[in-house]
Design an enzyme around this catalytic site. Sequence first.
Site, PDB file in Angstrom:
ATOM      1  N   GLU A 200       0.810  -1.224   0.000  1.00 39.44           N
ATOM      2  CA  GLU A 200       0.000   0.000   0.000  1.00 39.44           C
ATOM      3  C   GLU A 200       0.838   1.267   0.000  1.00 39.44           C
ATOM      4  O   GLU A 200       0.544   2.211  -0.734  1.00 39.44           O
ATOM      5  CB  GLU A 200      -0.953   0.015   1.200  1.00 39.44           C
ATOM      6  CG  GLU A 200      -2.114  -0.976   1.108  1.00 39.44           C
ATOM      7  CD  GLU A 200      -1.764  -2.371   1.581  1.00 39.44           C
ATOM      8  OE1 GLU A 200      -0.616  -2.579   2.062  1.00 39.44           O
ATOM      9  OE2 GLU A 200      -2.624  -3.264   1.475  1.00 39.44           O
ATOM     10  N   HIS A 269      -9.982  -4.444  11.211  1.00 39.50           N
ATOM     11  CA  HIS A 269     -10.656  -4.339   9.910  1.00 39.50           C
ATOM     12  C   HIS A 269     -11.966  -3.565   9.995  1.00 39.50           C
ATOM     13  O   HIS A 269     -12.772  -3.632   9.073  1.00 39.50           O
ATOM     14  CB  HIS A 269     -10.977  -5.730   9.347  1.00 39.50           C
ATOM     15  CG  HIS A 269      -9.806  -6.445   8.749  1.00 39.50           C
ATOM     16  ND1 HIS A 269      -8.763  -6.924   9.505  1.00 39.50           N
ATOM     17  CD2 HIS A 269      -9.517  -6.780   7.470  1.00 39.50           C
ATOM     18  CE1 HIS A 269      -7.893  -7.533   8.705  1.00 39.50           C
ATOM     19  NE2 HIS A 269      -8.323  -7.449   7.475  1.00 39.50           N
TER      20      HIS A 269
HETATM   21  C1  LIG Z   1      -2.063  -4.181   4.725  1.00 42.02           C
HETATM   22  C2  LIG Z   1      -3.073  -5.138   4.214  1.00 42.02           C
HETATM   23  N1  LIG Z   1      -3.385  -5.115   2.901  1.00 42.02           N
HETATM   24  C3  LIG Z   1      -4.315  -5.968   2.419  1.00 42.02           C
HETATM   25  C4  LIG Z   1      -4.942  -6.850   3.236  1.00 42.02           C
HETATM   26  C5  LIG Z   1      -5.988  -7.802   2.681  1.00 42.02           C
HETATM   27  N2  LIG Z   1      -5.411  -9.138   2.576  1.00 42.02           N
HETATM   28  C6  LIG Z   1      -5.572 -10.024   3.561  1.00 42.02           C
HETATM   29  S1  LIG Z   1      -4.768 -11.432   3.271  1.00 42.02           S
HETATM   30  C7  LIG Z   1      -4.192 -10.915   1.800  1.00 42.02           C
HETATM   31  C8  LIG Z   1      -3.336 -11.827   0.982  1.00 42.02           C
HETATM   32  C9  LIG Z   1      -2.063 -12.190   1.655  1.00 42.02           C
HETATM   33  O1  LIG Z   1      -1.431 -13.227   1.005  1.00 42.02           O
HETATM   34  P1  LIG Z   1      -0.146 -13.977   1.573  1.00 42.02           P
HETATM   35  O2  LIG Z   1       0.743 -13.018   2.259  1.00 42.02           O
HETATM   36  O3  LIG Z   1       0.432 -14.749   0.465  1.00 42.02           O
HETATM   37  O4  LIG Z   1      -0.709 -14.940   2.705  1.00 42.02           O
HETATM   38  P2  LIG Z   1      -1.738 -16.166   2.552  1.00 42.02           P
HETATM   39  O5  LIG Z   1      -3.110 -15.576   2.637  1.00 42.02           O
HETATM   40  O6  LIG Z   1      -1.485 -16.830   1.274  1.00 42.02           O
HETATM   41  O7  LIG Z   1      -1.500 -17.039   3.734  1.00 42.02           O
HETATM   42  C10 LIG Z   1      -4.655  -9.624   1.541  1.00 42.02           C
HETATM   43  C11 LIG Z   1      -4.377  -8.853   0.318  1.00 42.02           C
HETATM   44  C12 LIG Z   1      -4.605  -6.827   4.619  1.00 42.02           C
HETATM   45  N3  LIG Z   1      -5.205  -7.626   5.495  1.00 42.02           N
HETATM   46  N4  LIG Z   1      -3.673  -5.972   5.065  1.00 42.02           N
END
Ligand SMILES: Cc1ncc(C[n+]2csc(CCOP(=O)(O)OP(=O)(O)O)c2C)c(N)n1
Lengths: 466, 339
Positions: A200, A269
């Site tokens: 972000e 959230h």
């Molecule tokens: C700062 C932030 N940006 C976006 C999100 C929304 N979000 C939650 S999980 C996620 C994906 C994360 O993927 P990864 O790091 O690969 O972990 P996984 O879910 O595969 O375990 C996103 C974009 C968030 N929670 N926090």
Amino acid sequence: MPIQVLMPALSPTMEKGNLAKWLKKEGETIKSGDVIAEIETDKATMEVEATDEGTLGKILIPEGTADVAVNTPIATILADGESAADLAKVSAAPAPKAAEAPAAEAKGDAKAEAPQPAAKAPAAPVNEALPDPEIPAGTEMVTQTIREALRDAMAEEMRRDGDVFIMGEEVAEYQGAYKVTQGLLQEFGARRVIDTPITEHGFAGVGVGAAMAGLKPIVEFMTWNFAMQAIDQIINSAAKTLYMSGGQMGCSIVFRGPNGAAARVAAQHSQDYAAWYSQIPGLKVIAPYSAADYKGLLKAAIRDPNPVVFLENEMLYGHTGEVPKLPDFVVPIGKARIARAGKDVTIVSWAMGMSYALKAADELAKEGIEAEVIDLRTIRPMDTETVINSVKKTGRAVTVEEGWQQSGVGSEVAARIMEHAFDYLDAPVARVSGKDVPMPYAANLEKLALPSVAEVVAAAKAVSYR
Amino acid sequence: MAAPKKSVAKESGQEKAGSPPEFTREQELKALRDMLLIRRFEEKAGQLYGMGAIGGFCHLYIGQEAVVVGMQMALKQGDEVITGYRDHGHMLACDMEARGVMAELTGRRGGYSRGKGGSMHMFSKEKHFYGGHGIVGAQVSLGTGLAFANRYRGNDNVSVTYFGDGAANQGQVYESFNMAELWKLPVIYVIENNRYAMGTAVSRASAQQDFSKRGVSFNIPGKQVDGMDVRAVKAAADEATAWCRGGNGPIILEMQTYRYRGHSMSDPAKYRTREEVEKVRHDQDPIEQVRNRLLASGVSEQDLKAIDAEVREIVNEAADFAQHDPEPDASELYTDIYR
Ligand SMILES: Cc1ncc(C[n+]2csc(CCOP(=O)(O)OP(=O)(O)O)c2C)c(N)n1
Ligand SMILES: [Mg+2]
């Protein structure tokens, strides 16, 4: 005992769904993990996986049935050794009658026949509005969800101006985490609809830099909670550059995404940022409620030469409202709207707060109190005049917001009323707000943390000495 | 500061594991049981979500069990664990009670955060589990801070800081890497590369897809590990803990793993094919691998069934508790804001 398969909840906000398709037939063997059916929610088509093993005994809800409430039994699974005769043992409610009509048309009648009424939540309300002065009389209105209104606003502006592009997490191929950018990649291609990594702070800065160079980015934050990673670029870079450069270099950029409380997602959230951004000179801050305002104000925001913080509400995305069918419907930034006229007390709100305010006004009317409800729509610059004119008439005011009270937008409204209409006030201004706590997860506590219609009614009565 | 030992990993980055050292039968049985507990727990959580007993976001760990179980087998008392929102498996591996975790998922007073945190935000000071964080990437700096505290106090505990392939692109990850290496902090960065961040495949979000190399410009060694083989995870964890306890600073372990379910419960998962998921499940399932080895070594089907039964009982009891425990008292709304 045969096992019942229940209609699953597939998203935080889902109460019912359409049973689109059965992928297994009665009598077929099922292994844990097999996809047995497809279900359509308001966001997507989802697959239902079996979590038990056995044979598909009986399909209780035929495919094509619309609006099946969460937790309704949809089929039974027979364990090894059980036969169809065992089905009689299932004590569940009698197999519900399916609506005859295909999914799309069944909506209206299916409701009456729905097997078990969905939890307690009533159907999504339709936002109603007094005729907006900007809309010429006789204009045809279309009924749209707020999600669609936002998408159309972006698509229209992207067609109009080749410098407008959108970027953010999951905006392109996934079609938006909340499906707001549905179809944009298909129409405008990957040059203008850009998936970013989860960075972000970085992509907000990239957006501001591109805007300094004259492009007109729309930066989507998956939710505003995540924009806290990026708030430095929004405030220090986007909001202040025009001033710091002596007027040479500003940026035309829209930061948008869902803001405020969502359902059961807890403290990190669920937060309202209206007050935060409304403090910043150089930013414009918009937080609409009605579908028409969502569309008209987003178009205005994209055209505006300044950085605009556009706060949406996830809980409202699926709500429908009337949007004027005009070739170019733009709602001016900085103008409040009188959503309901009244003479006894002024209720000032915006965004989700409006749903409490309007319901409270209905309640108050039953008791003979005519509330005037003002939808601020834009938080900065704030339309003080509309508020003051109303308070001069009613002599009483209540503010309603989901955000916190200390240094909240309601506090600002109250201060302005005090400054400009002190002599007209018959009672101190009352503020209804979210409670002074991080958002709790537990269902009962979450409810208590948010404002309620009853609190708005009580506040309106208190300032009316009733 | 002791001179850096070069025993573990090449500084230039990845080092492919060969065939991992065998487990003893006891270790195999423990790994099987712990992984099964996570799998069954998550399946049950999925069911409870479907029934509406769990709300909000719920991210299941199914498919990735070998990572936390293998890592945990190398840790000692006092080592800290911190992760993101896909955290149920980490908590169970840290020996937190299934009923307390499940009751938090249903928002009840018997939950680890007394119902106030939910699936994504849970903690146990007693078990050295520091959360449970909803903001992608935030835990990486926090985990680095846990390591800072170990170094400050002069103990030999390590901080195991888990994050995803998507989180690995956040800026604060690299700010943390720099400080961790600069100050030789005992932190194991475990990157759980499950190939997707929500709907975004690694190749669509990452310029450098070899996550073990993400520390190269900070001189942090890294290693790619078969995260579906609990023995490989344990072996890498042993090396990494030794490296950190030896005063050599941080290390990165890229765990190559896979999540079987959608990102959260509301993800239609249209970005990958069913065949892709089926293939991983069929060829690499971490639990099946152990089960097959045990059967081949002469353990009976019956014995394995008994483990499954024991685990199911724990999970059913947890689910039962989580559905019947009362919600928090209304007065809890205003507690725990200050102390
Ligand atoms: C700062 C932030 N940006 C976006 C999100 C929304 N979000 C939650 S999980 C996620 C994906 C994360 O993927 P990864 O790091 O690969 O972990 P996984 O879910 O595969 O375990 C996103 C974009 C968030 N929670 N926090
Ligand atoms: Mg991932």
